[in-house]
Design a protein around this motif. Sequence first.
Motif, PDB file in Angstrom:
ATOM      1  N   ARG A   6      24.644   8.750 -12.139  1.00  0.00           N
ATOM      2  CA  ARG A   6      26.351   8.370 -12.249  1.00  0.00           C
ATOM      3  C   ARG A   6      26.955   9.611 -11.566  1.00  0.00           C
ATOM      4  NH1 ARG A   6      28.668   4.940 -15.609  1.00  0.00           N
ATOM      5  NH2 ARG A   6      30.416   6.300 -15.896  1.00  0.00           N
ATOM      6  N   PHE A   7      26.697   9.554 -10.261  1.00  0.00           N
ATOM      7  CA  PHE A   7      27.135  10.594  -9.297  1.00  0.00           C
ATOM      8  C   PHE A   7      28.999  10.468  -9.297  1.00  0.00           C
ATOM      9  CE2 PHE A   7      23.326  10.978  -6.762  1.00  0.00           C
ATOM     10  CZ  PHE A   7      22.588  12.166  -7.515  1.00  0.00           C
ATOM     11  N   THR A   8      29.744  11.208  -9.196  1.00  0.00           N
ATOM     12  CA  THR A   8      31.128  11.074  -8.858  1.00  0.00           C
ATOM     13  C   THR A   8      31.237  10.228  -7.992  1.00  0.00           C
ATOM     14  OG1 THR A   8      31.638  12.972 -10.354  1.00  0.00           O
ATOM     15  CG2 THR A   8      33.407  12.204  -8.673  1.00  0.00           C
ATOM     16  N   ASP A   9      31.032  10.557  -6.900  1.00  0.00           N
ATOM     17  CA  ASP A   9      31.228   9.727  -5.484  1.00  0.00           C
ATOM     18  C   ASP A   9      30.235  10.136  -4.278  1.00  0.00           C
ATOM     19  OD1 ASP A   9      31.837   8.274  -3.283  1.00  0.00           O
ATOM     20  OD2 ASP A   9      34.199   9.270  -3.424  1.00  0.00           O
ATOM     21  N   ALA A  10      29.032   9.630  -4.432  1.00  0.00           N
ATOM     22  CA  ALA A  10      27.744  10.039  -3.686  1.00  0.00           C
ATOM     23  C   ALA A  10      27.981   9.651  -2.149  1.00  0.00           C
ATOM     24  CB  ALA A  10      26.679   9.192  -4.138  1.00  0.00           C
ATOM     25  N   ASN A  11      28.828   8.952  -1.786  1.00  0.00           N
ATOM     26  CA  ASN A  11      29.287   8.811  -0.359  1.00  0.00           C
ATOM     27  C   ASN A  11      30.522   9.528   0.181  1.00  0.00           C
ATOM     28  OD1 ASN A  11      26.850   7.129  -0.376  1.00  0.00           O
ATOM     29  ND2 ASN A  11      27.872   5.228  -0.358  1.00  0.00           N
ATOM     30  N   GLY A  12      31.220   9.723  -0.659  1.00  0.00           N
ATOM     31  CA  GLY A  12      32.576  10.319  -0.504  1.00  0.00           C
ATOM     32  C   GLY A  12      33.645   9.361  -0.029  1.00  0.00           C
ATOM     33  N   PHE A  13      34.628  10.105   0.651  1.00  0.00           N
ATOM     34  CA  PHE A  13      35.869   8.957   1.029  1.00  0.00           C
ATOM     35  C   PHE A  13      35.295   8.452   2.116  1.00  0.00           C
ATOM     36  CE2 PHE A  13      39.649   8.658   3.451  1.00  0.00           C
ATOM     37  CZ  PHE A  13      40.375   7.835   2.692  1.00  0.00           C
ATOM     38  N   ASP A  14      34.670   9.049   3.092  1.00  0.00           N
ATOM     39  CA  ASP A  14      34.233   8.207   4.328  1.00  0.00           C
ATOM     40  C   ASP A  14      33.109   7.433   4.293  1.00  0.00           C
ATOM     41  OD1 ASP A  14      31.841  10.054   3.912  1.00  0.00           O
ATOM     42  OD2 ASP A  14      32.461  11.238   5.837  1.00  0.00           O
ATOM     43  N   GLY A  15      32.726   7.228   3.138  1.00  0.00           N
ATOM     44  CA  GLY A  15      31.438   6.427   3.038  1.00  0.00           C
ATOM     45  C   GLY A  15      30.155   6.699   3.533  1.00  0.00           C
ATOM     46  N   ILE A  16      30.091   7.857   4.336  1.00  0.00           N
ATOM     47  CA  ILE A  16      28.824   8.324   5.116  1.00  0.00           C
ATOM     48  C   ILE A  16      28.054   9.124   3.895  1.00  0.00           C
ATOM     49  CG2 ILE A  16      28.031   9.542   7.153  1.00  0.00           C
ATOM     50  CD1 ILE A  16      30.539   8.482   8.333  1.00  0.00           C
TER      51      ILE A  16
ATOM     52  N   THR B 138      27.858  13.895   4.341  1.00  0.00           N
ATOM     53  CA  THR B 138      29.032  14.669   5.016  1.00  0.00           C
ATOM     54  C   THR B 138      29.422  15.543   3.778  1.00  0.00           C
ATOM     55  OG1 THR B 138      30.321  12.830   4.275  1.00  0.00           O
ATOM     56  CG2 THR B 138      29.359  13.115   6.469  1.00  0.00           C
ATOM     57  N   LEU B 139      30.623  16.311   4.212  1.00  0.00           N
ATOM     58  CA  LEU B 139      30.974  17.313   3.310  1.00  0.00           C
ATOM     59  C   LEU B 139      31.928  16.852   1.945  1.00  0.00           C
ATOM     60  CD1 LEU B 139      32.211  20.091   5.926  1.00  0.00           C
ATOM     61  CD2 LEU B 139      30.364  20.127   4.502  1.00  0.00           C
ATOM     62  N   ASP B 140      32.371  15.415   2.199  1.00  0.00           N
ATOM     63  CA  ASP B 140      33.243  14.979   1.109  1.00  0.00           C
ATOM     64  C   ASP B 140      32.392  14.237  -0.020  1.00  0.00           C
ATOM     65  OD1 ASP B 140      32.294  12.649   2.331  1.00  0.00           O
ATOM     66  OD2 ASP B 140      34.337  11.774   2.538  1.00  0.00           O
ATOM     67  N   ASP B 141      31.010  14.479  -0.022  1.00  0.00           N
ATOM     68  CA  ASP B 141      30.023  13.618  -0.831  1.00  0.00           C
ATOM     69  C   ASP B 141      30.133  14.620  -2.226  1.00  0.00           C
ATOM     70  OD1 ASP B 141      29.320  12.274   1.247  1.00  0.00           O
ATOM     71  OD2 ASP B 141      27.394  12.875   1.372  1.00  0.00           O
ATOM     72  N   ASP B 142      30.409  13.810  -3.516  1.00  0.00           N
ATOM     73  CA  ASP B 142      30.682  14.589  -4.567  1.00  0.00           C
ATOM     74  C   ASP B 142      29.399  13.796  -5.308  1.00  0.00           C
ATOM     75  OD1 ASP B 142      31.502  15.697  -6.791  1.00  0.00           O
ATOM     76  OD2 ASP B 142      33.735  14.838  -6.766  1.00  0.00           O
ATOM     77  N   LEU B 143      28.520  14.937  -5.791  1.00  0.00           N
ATOM     78  CA  LEU B 143      27.303  14.763  -6.485  1.00  0.00           C
ATOM     79  C   LEU B 143      27.410  15.437  -7.823  1.00  0.00           C
ATOM     80  CD1 LEU B 143      24.636  15.234  -3.681  1.00  0.00           C
ATOM     81  CD2 LEU B 143      25.678  13.245  -4.453  1.00  0.00           C
ATOM     82  N   ARG B 144      28.638  15.616  -8.242  1.00  0.00           N
ATOM     83  CA  ARG B 144      28.735  15.991  -9.551  1.00  0.00           C
ATOM     84  C   ARG B 144      28.752  14.769 -10.402  1.00  0.00           C
ATOM     85  NH1 ARG B 144      32.089  18.178  -5.924  1.00  0.00           N
ATOM     86  NH2 ARG B 144      32.368  20.503  -5.952  1.00  0.00           N
TER      87      ARG B 144
END
Length: 538
Positions: free
Chosen positions: A365-375, A378-384
Amino acid sequence: MPTLRPIPSKTRRTMCSAVMPLLMMRSMAPVAAEPVIGPILYVEDDAPGPLHDGSDWNNAYVSLQQALGAAFFSNGMVTEIRVAQGVYTPVPADGDRRATFELIDGVETRGGYAGVGAADPNDRDADAYETILSGDLNRDDAKVGTGENCYHVLTTSANDATAILDGFTITGGNADGDTPLHDRGGGMFNVDGIPSIRNCVFRANAAVDRGSGIYVGSGNPKLTHCAIVASTGSEGMYISGGASLMDCTFRDNPEGGLSVRYGSPRLVSCTFHGDEAVSVFRGGSALVNCVFSGAGLTLTESAVTLTNCTLHATEIHSELSMPRIVNCIVWGTSITGVTPIVDYSCIEDPLLAAAGVGNTNDDPRFTDANGFDGIIGTLDDDLRLRSGSPCIDAGDSDAIDLEVTSDRDGAQRFVDDPTEEDTGVGPAPAVDMGAYEYQADCNDNGIIDSMDITDATSLDCNINGIPDACDGMDIDGDADIDLDDYDAFTACATGPCAQPPCVPPLFSDLCCAIADSDSDGDVDVREFGVFQAAFDRE
């Protein structure tokens, strides 16, 4: 002493080796003035003068080399060099490519100062007032290329731990020589040194052989809060020996982020994005709180331990090695070669999960594993971690070093989530799996800290001993989120609750304070998304 030639020998600090570069530096000075030596020297590339003796910002040296030379001959009187924003090269245009900046033992060289013209010239912000050490002597890389650039922008060989560099960007080094002295370490060259490098960015450096950004041939430098970015020709950092890296980031290095050969570095809270390959050959590395997002890890004849790391969409390959993985999250990751030892970790492979102790293969249950860009990577991945993650309070507290008291974010480790059952082992509270400890701002003060659990100030509407902000929509306080909570939620959602009532004994249809998760005085569609996520996990 700043030298022209980075000689890998502790015996090189002779008077002869010191005098020649000093004479060169004096020839660069616009005014021949005796320096006014104090504990602090100032460097400003456009200081108005007239003295340029380093005594204050107006009379600052215009060359960092001048300040380093003065500090070397000060007999310990100089303990700090402050450098204003701007670009500084080891020698003027068309100078000797062997020239390099060299740190001085006992002196802290600090960049990021506003300098002359600012309301407060001592105002310091390394991002706002970028201070650049450049190997681009002619400042023509974009048009002409790097053929005249210095082989090494910075040399730290034989420095001890009192030699400190803090708050600089190191760029434009081009180690394209045909000898081991000049074919590695474009940004920083180190042999036998143990300097401290803090808050620095090594960007766009090159080498034909090893360590485009940083080369560590031996010694044990300490890097804290540094970034190795956009290195070309070879990997971003090469280590043969020891090194300590704390809170460092590797990205956009096409030949790989880090290569360890016969070394034993320790990496704490470091991050590797995208194609940042990490390879360890006959090394004994320890990685703690590290994040691999889309990166690769190759181990050959090595003893490597990963503790409380998060590896997402990573390729792990080991040959003649048996890596130890504990308290980690290994998800969406391929593992080939020798099977690692995995304990108290969240790992997608059910066979590896079953083979160890305390493992789970449930979704982390990562917060957002792919980030806003869906890739991925990249720097916006959120693995919290999100609320309800099986990784919360599920690790082995004895496996993580006592001195590691914070997670990859610098937030507190060993934070208990009262809404989750501790499934880990060791001293309570059990550590979370992965690089990030789950944090909850339960007292709604905007600060995530231990007080959210031990001294929460938010309401306890359902009188269950847990602050409402921690309940996660458990409106009736029965330790689950079910249809009874849904009925209570919809009762609150029928109209705004300008003053959410909290009237004991509990009446679930009146307890809007819990349902109002954003504390804006009403219960609307934003709260419904929170409730739905919580309901789905029960």
